[in-house]
Write a protein that holds these residues in place. Sequence first.
Motif, PDB file in Angstrom:
ATOM      1  N   TYR A 163       1.696  -0.825   2.666  1.00 38.45           N
ATOM      2  CA  TYR A 163       2.529  -1.044   1.476  1.00 38.45           C
ATOM      3  C   TYR A 163       3.482  -2.211   1.713  1.00 38.45           C
ATOM      4  O   TYR A 163       3.664  -3.073   0.844  1.00 38.45           O
ATOM      5  CB  TYR A 163       3.309   0.233   1.161  1.00 38.45           C
ATOM      6  CG  TYR A 163       4.234   0.128  -0.027  1.00 38.45           C
ATOM      7  CD1 TYR A 163       3.776   0.406  -1.307  1.00 38.45           C
ATOM      8  CD2 TYR A 163       5.569  -0.249   0.134  1.00 38.45           C
ATOM      9  CE1 TYR A 163       4.625   0.324  -2.405  1.00 38.45           C
ATOM     10  CE2 TYR A 163       6.417  -0.341  -0.967  1.00 38.45           C
ATOM     11  CZ  TYR A 163       5.944  -0.054  -2.221  1.00 38.45           C
ATOM     12  OH  TYR A 163       6.785  -0.143  -3.302  1.00 38.45           O
ATOM     13  N   ARG A 167       3.811  -5.935  -0.110  1.00 41.66           N
ATOM     14  CA  ARG A 167       5.053  -6.488  -0.658  1.00 41.66           C
ATOM     15  C   ARG A 167       5.328  -7.878  -0.101  1.00 41.66           C
ATOM     16  O   ARG A 167       5.729  -8.789  -0.835  1.00 41.66           O
ATOM     17  CB  ARG A 167       6.217  -5.549  -0.328  1.00 41.66           C
ATOM     18  CG  ARG A 167       7.489  -5.836  -1.089  1.00 41.66           C
ATOM     19  CD  ARG A 167       8.629  -4.978  -0.565  1.00 41.66           C
ATOM     20  NE  ARG A 167       8.972  -5.338   0.801  1.00 41.66           N
ATOM     21  CZ  ARG A 167       9.743  -6.371   1.128  1.00 41.66           C
ATOM     22  NH1 ARG A 167      10.243  -7.155   0.186  1.00 41.66           N
ATOM     23  NH2 ARG A 167      10.013  -6.639   2.381  1.00 41.66           N
ATOM     24  N   THR A 175      -1.450 -12.731  -4.278  1.00 35.61           N
ATOM     25  CA  THR A 175      -1.694 -11.521  -5.055  1.00 35.61           C
ATOM     26  C   THR A 175      -2.940 -10.781  -4.579  1.00 35.61           C
ATOM     27  O   THR A 175      -2.945  -9.544  -4.480  1.00 35.61           O
ATOM     28  CB  THR A 175      -1.838 -11.860  -6.546  1.00 35.61           C
ATOM     29  OG1 THR A 175      -0.671 -12.569  -6.979  1.00 35.61           O
ATOM     30  CG2 THR A 175      -2.003 -10.597  -7.376  1.00 35.61           C
ATOM     31  N   MET A 182      -2.418  -2.926  -0.728  1.00 37.88           N
ATOM     32  CA  MET A 182      -1.976  -1.761  -1.483  1.00 37.88           C
ATOM     33  C   MET A 182      -3.115  -0.751  -1.620  1.00 37.88           C
ATOM     34  O   MET A 182      -2.886   0.470  -1.572  1.00 37.88           O
ATOM     35  CB  MET A 182      -1.465  -2.185  -2.853  1.00 37.88           C
ATOM     36  CG  MET A 182      -0.479  -1.209  -3.460  1.00 37.88           C
ATOM     37  SD  MET A 182       1.093  -1.109  -2.558  1.00 37.88           S
ATOM     38  CE  MET A 182       1.965  -2.522  -3.198  1.00 37.88           C
ATOM     39  N   PRO A 194       4.664   4.972  -5.297  1.00 37.74           N
ATOM     40  CA  PRO A 194       4.935   3.581  -5.681  1.00 37.74           C
ATOM     41  C   PRO A 194       3.704   2.679  -5.592  1.00 37.74           C
ATOM     42  O   PRO A 194       3.544   1.766  -6.401  1.00 37.74           O
ATOM     43  CB  PRO A 194       6.017   3.136  -4.680  1.00 37.74           C
ATOM     44  CG  PRO A 194       6.627   4.393  -4.188  1.00 37.74           C
ATOM     45  CD  PRO A 194       5.532   5.403  -4.180  1.00 37.74           C
ATOM     46  N   TRP A 198       2.051   0.611  -8.701  1.00 37.54           N
ATOM     47  CA  TRP A 198       1.885  -0.840  -8.579  1.00 37.54           C
ATOM     48  C   TRP A 198       0.446  -1.238  -8.888  1.00 37.54           C
ATOM     49  O   TRP A 198       0.196  -2.184  -9.641  1.00 37.54           O
ATOM     50  CB  TRP A 198       2.281  -1.278  -7.176  1.00 37.54           C
ATOM     51  CG  TRP A 198       2.367  -2.764  -6.993  1.00 37.54           C
ATOM     52  CD1 TRP A 198       3.446  -3.564  -7.211  1.00 37.54           C
ATOM     53  CD2 TRP A 198       1.307  -3.634  -6.567  1.00 37.54           C
ATOM     54  NE1 TRP A 198       3.135  -4.876  -6.936  1.00 37.54           N
ATOM     55  CE2 TRP A 198       1.823  -4.954  -6.539  1.00 37.54           C
ATOM     56  CE3 TRP A 198      -0.024  -3.436  -6.196  1.00 37.54           C
ATOM     57  CZ2 TRP A 198       1.065  -6.051  -6.166  1.00 37.54           C
ATOM     58  CZ3 TRP A 198      -0.791  -4.525  -5.825  1.00 37.54           C
ATOM     59  CH2 TRP A 198      -0.246  -5.819  -5.814  1.00 37.54           C
ATOM     60  N   GLN A 201      -0.313  -0.956 -12.638  1.00 36.38           N
ATOM     61  CA  GLN A 201       0.255  -2.046 -13.429  1.00 36.38           C
ATOM     62  C   GLN A 201      -0.485  -3.359 -13.207  1.00 36.38           C
ATOM     63  O   GLN A 201      -0.697  -4.126 -14.156  1.00 36.38           O
ATOM     64  CB  GLN A 201       1.740  -2.192 -13.080  1.00 36.38           C
ATOM     65  CG  GLN A 201       2.580  -1.008 -13.549  1.00 36.38           C
ATOM     66  CD  GLN A 201       4.000  -1.038 -13.021  1.00 36.38           C
ATOM     67  OE1 GLN A 201       4.275  -1.638 -11.979  1.00 36.38           O
ATOM     68  NE2 GLN A 201       4.914  -0.387 -13.716  1.00 36.38           N
ATOM     69  N   VAL A 202      -0.888  -3.620 -11.970  1.00 36.34           N
ATOM     70  CA  VAL A 202      -1.644  -4.843 -11.687  1.00 36.34           C
ATOM     71  C   VAL A 202      -2.981  -4.811 -12.409  1.00 36.34           C
ATOM     72  O   VAL A 202      -3.388  -5.787 -13.054  1.00 36.34           O
ATOM     73  CB  VAL A 202      -1.848  -5.021 -10.166  1.00 36.34           C
ATOM     74  CG1 VAL A 202      -2.904  -6.094  -9.881  1.00 36.34           C
ATOM     75  CG2 VAL A 202      -0.537  -5.401  -9.500  1.00 36.34           C
TER      76      VAL A 202
END
Length: 369
Positions: A163, A167, A175, A182, A194, A198, A201-202
């Motif tokens: 994780y 970040r 990306t 992730m 989290p 993430w 949303q991506v």
Amino acid sequence: MKHLASHSMFTFVSLAALGLITGCATSPGTQVDKLSAQENAKRARPFLEGSFMALPSENSATCRVPTDTVSPARGGTKANQTSAAEVHSWKTWVLAGGACVRDQKWTEVLRIGEWLSQNEVEAPWGPYFLSLHAQARGESLRAHWLLDLAEKKAGGEMAVVQYERARQSLARGETRAAVSHMKAAVAKDDELAPAQLWLAQVHEREQLWDDAVIHYAAYLKLRPKSAAAHFAYAEVQLQRQKPDEAIEPLLRAIHLDPTSLKTRLKLATVYEQLLKDPESSLKVLKEARSLASDLAPGSRTAASKSKRERGVPASPELQLEIQQIDQRIRVLEEQVKARQPAQAQSPRPSARQDVPPTRSESEPVKGGG
């Protein structure tokens, strides 16, 4: 975070200094490297339970450096006390470290990382927190090396380390690498909330709807009381051309946040335009109209609000919204009236009806809220 450029000599000195701080078990080419991954995993296992608590977003502890005078035994067993000072287990230090990262108190993060490196040599947590401190100082190379060290101590990939790699990759604009790390994080621990959010949303931004819905569902299993996540999950289902599967999450979002006019209007639109159910849409719109009136300045609800909110002039956008809702209600009333001779279908659940709790809402939720 403040970025400080690091040249090669500075990095060499920093790594050498770290070796002095953390001992032989934290220097490349010594004890950690010589131990097999299997042996490292065996030694680190007691330290990995509940590792999600190290994440700042999962942490509700207080940032405070514990005051130990003697070192606890491996695995958190307290040693014999030699003074009146309290002796804390490694878990106390990890919780405090996560809280200090959350509060960006990097001096405390450094102290906690150093203590863990000295007193819990077989645990990955010392290098982990020292890495976060290094990253905050802009020392990316050292931060990367310390994450490697944390995973060597753990005997393989750690969910929270992956994780953190994600970040850091994202901070560098990488990306694709961030997504890869992730995914590795949730593969190691699918209850890492989290990371699930993430990824959801991506994938939603990339219009990968099937992947997004999987991760939103996983997140909502862990965080069933997130109205925003229920709304986002419903939006993705609509993109997948599955309006029936958007109804329940919209109802749950309204149940969790009754003052959300946007969610009620979305539900009414789904009923009216996608499910061709004017009765249900009309019922939801009337509830939305009532809510909009309550939100308007001058109403009883508005008058009962805080002094800061009183006397706010009527919002032109809200007044326009109310006019549009009234127009939609009139149109739907005509449609429903025209359907009266025929057998009208029973209205679907309205936003005011109680939403039965899912199984996940009655189960304990891992981590913070």
